[in-house]
Each structure stands twice: as structure tokens, then as C-alpha cells.
Scaffold this motif. Structure first.
Motif, PDB file in Angstrom:
ATOM      1  N   GLU A  75     -33.820 -26.899  -3.604  1.00 16.57           N
ATOM      2  CA  GLU A  75     -32.632 -26.158  -4.007  1.00 16.57           C
ATOM      3  C   GLU A  75     -31.348 -26.833  -3.520  1.00 16.57           C
ATOM      4  O   GLU A  75     -30.314 -26.771  -4.179  1.00 16.57           O
ATOM      5  N   ILE A  76     -31.420 -27.485  -2.358  1.00 17.53           N
ATOM      6  CA  ILE A  76     -30.230 -28.096  -1.756  1.00 17.53           C
ATOM      7  C   ILE A  76     -30.200 -29.584  -2.097  1.00 17.53           C
ATOM      8  O   ILE A  76     -31.147 -30.313  -1.822  1.00 17.53           O
ATOM      9  N   ILE A  77     -29.100 -30.015  -2.704  1.00 20.99           N
ATOM     10  CA  ILE A  77     -28.946 -31.398  -3.173  1.00 20.99           C
ATOM     11  C   ILE A  77     -27.603 -31.935  -2.680  1.00 20.99           C
ATOM     12  O   ILE A  77     -26.588 -31.228  -2.735  1.00 20.99           O
ATOM     13  N   TYR A  78     -27.600 -33.179  -2.233  1.00 20.07           N
ATOM     14  CA  TYR A  78     -26.352 -33.847  -1.857  1.00 20.07           C
ATOM     15  C   TYR A  78     -26.178 -35.109  -2.696  1.00 20.07           C
ATOM     16  O   TYR A  78     -27.130 -35.871  -2.890  1.00 20.07           O
ATOM     17  N   LEU A  79     -24.961 -35.320  -3.201  1.00 17.73           N
ATOM     18  CA  LEU A  79     -24.593 -36.529  -3.932  1.00 17.73           C
ATOM     19  C   LEU A  79     -23.451 -37.207  -3.191  1.00 17.73           C
ATOM     20  O   LEU A  79     -22.543 -36.534  -2.678  1.00 17.73           O
ATOM     21  N   ILE A  92     -18.561 -36.723  -0.775  1.00 14.26           N
ATOM     22  CA  ILE A  92     -19.848 -36.023  -0.777  1.00 14.26           C
ATOM     23  C   ILE A  92     -19.677 -34.665  -1.458  1.00 14.26           C
ATOM     24  O   ILE A  92     -18.752 -33.911  -1.136  1.00 14.26           O
ATOM     25  N   ILE A  93     -20.565 -34.342  -2.392  1.00 15.09           N
ATOM     26  CA  ILE A  93     -20.636 -32.996  -2.942  1.00 15.09           C
ATOM     27  C   ILE A  93     -22.054 -32.475  -2.740  1.00 15.09           C
ATOM     28  O   ILE A  93     -22.988 -33.248  -2.529  1.00 15.09           O
ATOM     29  N   TYR A  94     -22.209 -31.144  -2.800  1.00 13.54           N
ATOM     30  CA  TYR A  94     -23.524 -30.556  -2.562  1.00 13.54           C
ATOM     31  C   TYR A  94     -23.747 -29.369  -3.485  1.00 13.54           C
ATOM     32  O   TYR A  94     -22.805 -28.764  -4.016  1.00 13.54           O
ATOM     33  N   SER A  95     -25.022 -29.035  -3.662  1.00 16.25           N
ATOM     34  CA  SER A  95     -25.425 -27.865  -4.433  1.00 16.25           C
ATOM     35  C   SER A  95     -26.489 -27.116  -3.650  1.00 16.25           C
ATOM     36  O   SER A  95     -27.363 -27.732  -3.031  1.00 16.25           O
ATOM     37  N   THR A  96     -26.419 -25.792  -3.658  1.00 21.17           N
ATOM     38  CA  THR A  96     -27.448 -24.970  -3.009  1.00 21.17           C
ATOM     39  C   THR A  96     -28.281 -24.201  -4.016  1.00 21.17           C
ATOM     40  O   THR A  96     -29.087 -23.356  -3.637  1.00 21.17           O
ATOM     41  N   ASP A  97     -28.072 -24.494  -5.314  1.00 26.79           N
ATOM     42  CA  ASP A  97     -28.820 -23.791  -6.362  1.00 26.79           C
ATOM     43  C   ASP A  97     -29.438 -24.766  -7.360  1.00 26.79           C
ATOM     44  O   ASP A  97     -29.412 -24.548  -8.564  1.00 26.79           O
ATOM     45  N   ALA A  98     -29.972 -25.876  -6.822  1.00 24.22           N
ATOM     46  CA  ALA A  98     -30.694 -26.873  -7.623  1.00 24.22           C
ATOM     47  C   ALA A  98     -29.821 -27.535  -8.674  1.00 24.22           C
ATOM     48  O   ALA A  98     -30.313 -27.974  -9.711  1.00 24.22           O
ATOM     49  N   GLY A  99     -28.527 -27.624  -8.428  1.00 29.32           N
ATOM     50  CA  GLY A  99     -27.651 -28.366  -9.318  1.00 29.32           C
ATOM     51  C   GLY A  99     -26.868 -27.547 -10.314  1.00 29.32           C
ATOM     52  O   GLY A  99     -26.132 -28.107 -11.129  1.00 29.32           O
ATOM     53  N   SER A 100     -26.986 -26.234 -10.277  1.00 25.00           N
ATOM     54  CA  SER A 100     -26.234 -25.402 -11.223  1.00 25.00           C
ATOM     55  C   SER A 100     -24.741 -25.407 -10.897  1.00 25.00           C
ATOM     56  O   SER A 100     -23.896 -25.424 -11.800  1.00 25.00           O
ATOM     57  N   THR A 101     -24.403 -25.369  -9.624  1.00 25.86           N
ATOM     58  CA  THR A 101     -23.003 -25.426  -9.198  1.00 25.86           C
ATOM     59  C   THR A 101     -22.868 -26.430  -8.062  1.00 25.86           C
ATOM     60  O   THR A 101     -23.828 -26.695  -7.322  1.00 25.86           O
ATOM     61  N   TRP A 102     -21.649 -26.991  -7.921  1.00 24.80           N
ATOM     62  CA  TRP A 102     -21.397 -28.026  -6.932  1.00 24.80           C
ATOM     63  C   TRP A 102     -20.100 -27.741  -6.189  1.00 24.80           C
ATOM     64  O   TRP A 102     -19.197 -27.085  -6.716  1.00 24.80           O
TER      65      TRP A 102
END
Length: 298
Positions: A75-79, A92-102
Motif C-alpha cells: 500500500e505504501i509506495i515512494y517515488l 520524493i513523493i509517497y502514496s499510502t493507498d497503492a498509488g491512488s493519491t500522492w
């Protein structure tokens, strides 16, 4: 079902007051493998700059089953990418909902003119994970983040310098963070706090470092047909043999059956003998000029 051991219960004594008679068995259940067709979904981050690296927080840890049951996997993604005034303002950006929002992280790890090129994340405790980043020079920093508090401004560690220019960084085991810089390979055994002397020294650029499926071998590949192998966390890398005409490699992966796959600027190759010689290699697919094979996984 395979019965691996049979144990008889105790028989009755003369007074007929003995233990109940029964048979007990140790049972080995067979594995079931189901092949599924993957469906890919495009994720829109809203960024216009290139993505330099991506890391997904997994609950899978080597030697551990369901170590973090409170976390939904992936669920947690970092770019990470180049710093710019509008987007990627912190690199750095991140998502806690598998990429739906950043969202941008709070707290800049580097100066505004330094791009973030590498990112790795992994659990430190059951409620906290570590984000490790590297910039376009030789600085590595990390911040520890509590689950559910990803938006809190990050407190970054003091920069640790590794080599001159970092080419690759992979956190393959909890106690082994691999970093390639200037053709050399370094390892941190304390999750990025410090690095010792180079385990391997060379002059050829290293483009990828990867762990085998069974976790027993670490492979590294780079320019000029370079293929390196470390076994059982030994700290020693052996120089292996690439395919004829392999040129520059950008990806590698060893499958569970021992087959070794490597990708270069346009083709994917297979070795059936662990890169011992050129005869063990076969070109599986030529994708054409400028079709770099950036990742191999199986």
C-alpha cells in the motif's frame, strides 16, 4: 497428502486400563501453484519529471512469515526524482493507498539543487519503517517513519558518503544494504548508519544489484559484460562470464530453479549454468535497438 511418519499409540495393559489405541501421522501438504495473468494499471502521479527510482513497502521479510500482520502489503509506495520548484519539490513523493493519491514528503533530505536518485524502504519494527535515499553524488541519508504518520516532517540522518558517484543501492537483507559507487560495491550491516571498505573494487560501472529467488546469492551486473556473484553473504564477489556480445547489462535475476536471466540494451539472456561460461548462455528475446531490459523477475 504424503504420510511422512507413522506413530502407534500405547497398547492396553493387562488390567484393560491402558491408553486408547490410535494411530497418529505427520502430514506433509503439497504446494499448489496457480499461474495468473497479470493486469497492469497505469498510475498517475501528476508529475512531469522522470522517475529515478521506486520502492514499495512489503510485509515479506526473508525468513519471516506474516511479520507485520497489521499492514496491508504494497500500500505504501515512494517515488524519487529530480527536484523542481513545482512538482517533486522535495525530490520524493509517497502514496499510502497503492498509488491512488500522492503527496510530497515533509522535510527535504538534500539541498534544493541535489536530485534524489535511489530509494529503499523496509520495516525496522512492527510499527515503523525506514526510508533510505541517495542523491546524484555520494550522500546517503535515512528517516524512520511511523505507520500512519507518513505526512509528518521527516528527520533525516547525517549524510554518509560512499564513493564519488552512487550508481545503485539495494536493501536486499535486513543487515545488508548494498551500494555500488565508481565500480565498487559497499555494504552496510546497520541499515545505512555506516559502511565499511569496499567488498569489491573495479573500474566498470555497475547498473544493477539483485538477490536470487532463494536468497542465497547476490548478483551484480554492469557495463562491458560485467557479471558478479556473491554467495551466502560471504562478502566476496566472484567475476562470472557473460554471453558473447552481451555488452552493457542493466538487470539480472536468478529464478528458483537456478536459471539466471540478464537483460542488456535490447535483449534478455538465459544462463543454465550460473554464468560459468559463454556456452551456458542463450539469447531468449531480442526486443530491438534502444529497448533496454531494465528489470527481470520470475
Amino acid at each position: 497428502v504424503t504420510i511422512t511418519q507413522k506413530t502407534h499409540g500405547a497398547g492396553p495393559v493387562r488390567e484393560a486400563a491402558g491408553a486408547a489405541i490410535f494411530d497418529s501421522f505427520e502430514v506433509s501438504w503439497p504446494y499448489t501453484i496457480e499461474l495468473l495473468k497479470h493486469t497492469l494499471t497505469a498510475l498517475d502521479t501528476g508529475e512531469t519529471e522522470d522517475i529515478n527510482d521506486i520502492a514499495v513497502l512489503s510485509d515479506l521479510v526473508v525468513g519471516c512469515q506474516d511479520c507485520f500482520p497489521g499492514y496491508d502489503p504494497d500500500e505504501i509506495i515512494y517515488l524519487v526524482g529530480p527536484v523542481s520548484a513545482g512538482l517533486y519539490s522535495t525530490g520524493i513523493i509517497y502514496s499510502t493507498d497503492a498509488g491512488s493519491t500522492w503527496a510530497d514528503i515533509g522535510g527535504l533530505p538534500y539541498d534544493v539543487d541535489e536530485n534524489v536518485t535511489q530509494v529503499e524502504i523496509g520495516f525496522m519494527t512492527d510499527t515503523q519503517f525506514r526510508v533510505i535515499v541517495a542523491n546524484d553524488a555520494n550522500d546517503i541519508r535515512y528517516a524512520d517513519v511511523t505507520l500512519g504518520a507518513e505526512g509528518v516532517p521527516y528527520v533525516w540522518s547525517t549524510a554518509v558518503e560512499v564513493g564519488t558517484v552512487i550508481e545503485e543501492m539495494r536493501w536486499l537483507f535486513f543487515d545488508r544494504l548494498y551500494v555500488a559507487a565508481d565500480g565498487d560495491i559497499y555494504v552496510s550491516s546497520n541499515q545505512g548508519d555506516s559502511f565499511g571498505s569496499a567488498l569489491y573494487t573495479g573500474a566498470t560501472q555497475i547498473n544493477a544489484i539483485e538477490r536470487s529467488y532463494d536468497g542465497e546469492t547476490v548478483w551484480a551486473v554492469g557495463e562491458d559484460n560485467l557479471i558478479l556473484r556473491e554467495r551466502n553473504k560471504s562478502g566476496a564477489f566472484d567475476t562470472m562470464v557473460g554471453p558473447s556480445g552481451g555488452l552493457n547489462f542493466y538487470s539480472i535475476f536468478e529464478a528458483n530453479d537456478g536459471r539466471l536471466y540478464a537483460g542488456n540494451g535490447q535483449s534478455v539472456y538465459l544462463s543454465t549454468n550460473g554464468a560459468l561460461n559463454t556456452g551456458g548462455w542463450t539469447e531468449l528475446k531480442d526486443f530491438g535497438t534502444n529497448k533496454t531490459v531494465v528489470t527481470v523477475n520470475c
